[in-house]
Write a protein that holds these residues in place. Structure first.
Motif, PDB file in Angstrom:
ATOM      1  N   LEU A   3       0.814  -1.215   0.000  1.00  0.00           N
ATOM      2  CA  LEU A   3       0.000   0.000   0.000  1.00  0.00           C
ATOM      3  C   LEU A   3       0.848   1.267   0.000  1.00  0.00           C
ATOM      4  O   LEU A   3       0.424   2.300  -0.535  1.00  0.00           O
ATOM      5  N   TYR A   4       2.041   1.216   0.616  1.00  0.00           N
ATOM      6  CA  TYR A   4       2.919   2.391   0.572  1.00  0.00           C
ATOM      7  C   TYR A   4       3.242   2.746  -0.882  1.00  0.00           C
ATOM      8  O   TYR A   4       3.211   3.916  -1.273  1.00  0.00           O
ATOM      9  N   VAL A   5       3.565   1.730  -1.661  1.00  0.00           N
ATOM     10  CA  VAL A   5       3.949   1.951  -3.055  1.00  0.00           C
ATOM     11  C   VAL A   5       2.744   2.425  -3.867  1.00  0.00           C
ATOM     12  O   VAL A   5       2.841   3.384  -4.646  1.00  0.00           O
ATOM     13  N   ALA A  31       2.058   5.992  -2.996  1.00  0.00           N
ATOM     14  CA  ALA A  31       3.080   6.902  -3.520  1.00  0.00           C
ATOM     15  C   ALA A  31       2.882   7.154  -5.010  1.00  0.00           C
ATOM     16  O   ALA A  31       3.140   8.255  -5.507  1.00  0.00           O
ATOM     17  N   ASN A  32       2.418   6.144  -5.730  1.00  0.00           N
ATOM     18  CA  ASN A  32       2.172   6.304  -7.161  1.00  0.00           C
ATOM     19  C   ASN A  32       0.915   7.112  -7.451  1.00  0.00           C
ATOM     20  O   ASN A  32       0.621   7.418  -8.612  1.00  0.00           O
ATOM     21  N   LYS A  33       0.181   7.481  -6.385  1.00  0.00           N
ATOM     22  CA  LYS A  33      -1.021   8.299  -6.551  1.00  0.00           C
ATOM     23  C   LYS A  33      -0.838   9.609  -5.776  1.00  0.00           C
ATOM     24  O   LYS A  33      -0.213  10.536  -6.263  1.00  0.00           O
ATOM     25  N   PHE A  34      -1.338   9.682  -4.541  1.00  0.00           N
ATOM     26  CA  PHE A  34      -1.359  10.953  -3.817  1.00  0.00           C
ATOM     27  C   PHE A  34      -0.182  11.156  -2.859  1.00  0.00           C
ATOM     28  O   PHE A  34       0.057  12.278  -2.412  1.00  0.00           O
ATOM     29  N   LEU A  35       0.551  10.089  -2.535  1.00  0.00           N
ATOM     30  CA  LEU A  35       1.546  10.157  -1.458  1.00  0.00           C
ATOM     31  C   LEU A  35       2.967  10.425  -1.965  1.00  0.00           C
ATOM     32  O   LEU A  35       3.916  10.324  -1.205  1.00  0.00           O
ATOM     33  N   SER A  36       3.126  10.801  -3.207  1.00  0.00           N
ATOM     34  CA  SER A  36       4.468  10.896  -3.796  1.00  0.00           C
ATOM     35  C   SER A  36       5.368  11.908  -3.095  1.00  0.00           C
ATOM     36  O   SER A  36       6.588  11.752  -3.078  1.00  0.00           O
ATOM     37  N   GLY A  53       8.079  -1.235  -7.724  1.00  0.00           N
ATOM     38  CA  GLY A  53       7.028  -0.802  -8.635  1.00  0.00           C
ATOM     39  C   GLY A  53       6.712   0.676  -8.608  1.00  0.00           C
ATOM     40  O   GLY A  53       5.643   1.085  -9.079  1.00  0.00           O
ATOM     41  N   PHE A  54       7.610   1.503  -8.069  1.00  0.00           N
ATOM     42  CA  PHE A  54       7.391   2.943  -8.103  1.00  0.00           C
ATOM     43  C   PHE A  54       7.516   3.471  -9.534  1.00  0.00           C
ATOM     44  O   PHE A  54       8.365   3.015 -10.309  1.00  0.00           O
TER      45      PHE A  54
END
Length: 294
Positions: A227-229, A232-237, A262-263
């Protein structure tokens, strides 16, 4: 072009027995066990950092631009700011963080330690570990308000220790840090260990509060950490940061494994370097005079 990297959680083994500094001891066995637990291919790799030269060589060989060294101040374990300050003076690649236990020190002593950490040692943030207090406390306990207010005044982040090694997991739940982020919206709050295993909850809190920053470090390779990844690929970058948690995971292996998670390419640049550089104000001479001003 070489990927620039800031490792947000990195300590040499020689700094303390807790990091495996002394073979044939219970602490050494624990350091080796934790390495095995989080997927280290070489669980005794940390012996290479028994010397300063070996430690700095590991950083260089991994291609790390800056390694952030954090001590500790808890009732059971102290790695003093003075020790961290002495270490980070040995290389411009090392950046120090201060640590303070206001519950033990009292307000006046804690504020003096924070001032010294920032303005004498040149440290870039202040670390606290409420879940390791005696008694354990939630991070939004009013006893810590003077620390948060001081960090705001000095314009440095506060770092919160979290994760599954917290003695009582009730104090590792993100509810309290979400309340803290709401109370201090101008305070940058860096969450070491990313509040694993409560990944869904901390990602939700970070969605709501952009002043929360997550450093999952060695736990990003554990079950449920995908879920971290995805976030990050959406709103958490802009809110996720890289850390090896060395000496509990090898630097080079962790970088290699991280790249494979997978970033998106543009996200990886932020997580590896840009987010931490912004938070730590690298290149900004306004904060202290110590390592990390390069």
């Amino acid at each position: 072009m070489k990927q620039k990297i800031i490792d947000m959680r990195n300590r040499p083994a020689f700094l303390h027995d807790f990091f495996g500094a002394t073979p044939a001891t219970a602490a050494y066995d624990t350091a080796k066990w934790l390495n095995q637990r989080v997927g280290s291919l070489e669980p005794e790799h940390f012996k290479r950092s028994y010397t300063l030269q070996g430690y700095l060589q590991e950083i260089d060989q991994a291609g790390i631009d800056y390694a952030v060294v954090v001590g500790r101040e808890t009732p059971d374990l102290t790695i003093a700011d003075a020790e961290v300050a002495q270490l980070v003076q040995q290389s411009p690649k090392l950046i120090g963080l201060g640590s303070v236990d206001i519950a033990t020190r009292g307000v006046e002593s804690a504020l003096a330690a924070i001032d010294q950490a920032i303005h004498q040692h040149g440290f870039r943030a202040i670390n606290i570990e409420p879940g390791f207090s005696k008694p354990a406390r939630y991070v939004d306990d009013p006893i810590f308000d003077p620390v948060y207010q001081a960090c705001q005044q000095h314009q440095v982040p506060v770092c919160i220790m979290s994760g599954p090694t917290t003695p009582d997991l009730d104090y590792a739940h993100p509810n309290a840090v979400a309340r803290l982020a709401r109370k201090y919206p101008e305070l940058s709050i860096i969450c070491f260990h990313g509040y694993y295993p409560y990944v869904n909850e901390i990602v939700g809190a970070a969605f709501r509060y952009p002043n929360l920053y997550l450093v999952p470090d060695m736990y990003i390779f554990q079950p449920g950490a995908e879920l971290y990844v995805q976030a990050a690929n959406k709103f958490l970058s802009n809110q996720l940061l890289f850390g090896t948690s060395y000496p509990f995971r090898p630097m080079q292996q962790t970088i290699d494994d991280f790249i494979q998670l997978g970033f998106k390419d543009e996200v990886l640049e932020k997580v590896f370097y840009q987010n931490a550089a912004r938070l730590l104000k690298l290149g900004n001479q306004a904060v202290g005079n110590g390592a990390g001003n390069a």
